[in-house]
Design an enzyme around this catalytic site. Structure first.
Site, PDB file in Angstrom:
ATOM      1  N   GLU A  29      36.360  31.984  47.796  1.00 39.86           N
ATOM      2  CA  GLU A  29      36.968  32.097  46.177  1.00 39.86           C
ATOM      3  C   GLU A  29      37.184  30.524  45.518  1.00 39.86           C
ATOM      4  OE1 GLU A  29      39.450  35.516  44.751  1.00 39.86           O
ATOM      5  OE2 GLU A  29      40.373  34.238  46.642  1.00 39.86           O
ATOM      6  N   LYS A 107      42.420  37.847  37.006  1.00 39.98           N
ATOM      7  CA  LYS A 107      41.060  36.876  37.717  1.00 39.98           C
ATOM      8  C   LYS A 107      40.218  38.660  37.196  1.00 39.98           C
ATOM      9  CE  LYS A 107      42.613  34.576  42.528  1.00 39.98           C
ATOM     10  NZ  LYS A 107      41.895  34.993  43.746  1.00 39.98           N
TER      11      LYS A 107
END
Length: 132
Positions: A29, A107
């Site tokens: 990420e 997210k």
């Protein structure tokens, strides 16, 4: 009782702010990055600006948006809690007229087994939290 039930009155409400950043607990990420969704409630008395119709009597939505953008697109954090905290404290520090702020960071493209709109965190900070 809801955590922000005692906070009432006027608020600025930037919604659906979307940025690309490199935050996350998984190393990929922080390398590949992803989209983040930010919603903000910033409580302040807007009576003066409602009467005067002058931007100088309020806080610009664009400036709050700019803080969120700078933080999301800036230095990587491992936890969304840290990202939300930085947005909240920076906003409260820069704008003394804001008495409290709620920041939601999500997210929408998180890797989980199942459908979700987004996964994220929501925090509420008051001006008094700056003193602690």
């Amino acid at each position: 009782m809801d955590a922000d039930a005692l906070i009432t009155g006027d608020k600025l409400i930037p919604r659906g702010c979307t940025f690309y950043g490199f935050h996350g607990a998984i190393a990929e990420e922080r390398v590949l990055g992803q989209k983040f969704l930010v919603n903000i409630d910033a409580w302040m008395d807007v009576r003066a600006s409602g009467i005067s119709d002058h931007l100088s009597d309020t806080v610009s939505y664009a400036e709050i948006y700019g803080i969120a953008k700078e933080i999301i697109e800036g230095k990587a954090h491992i936890l969304l809690e840290s990202v939300a905290q930085k947005i909240a404290i920076t906003t409260l520090t820069q704008f003394p007229h804001i008495s409290a702020i709620r920041v939601n960071v999500g997210k929408p493209q998180v890797a989980v087994r199942g459908p979700v709109d987004y996964l994220g965190v929501q925090i509420l900070r008051r001006r008094s939290d700056l003193l602690n």
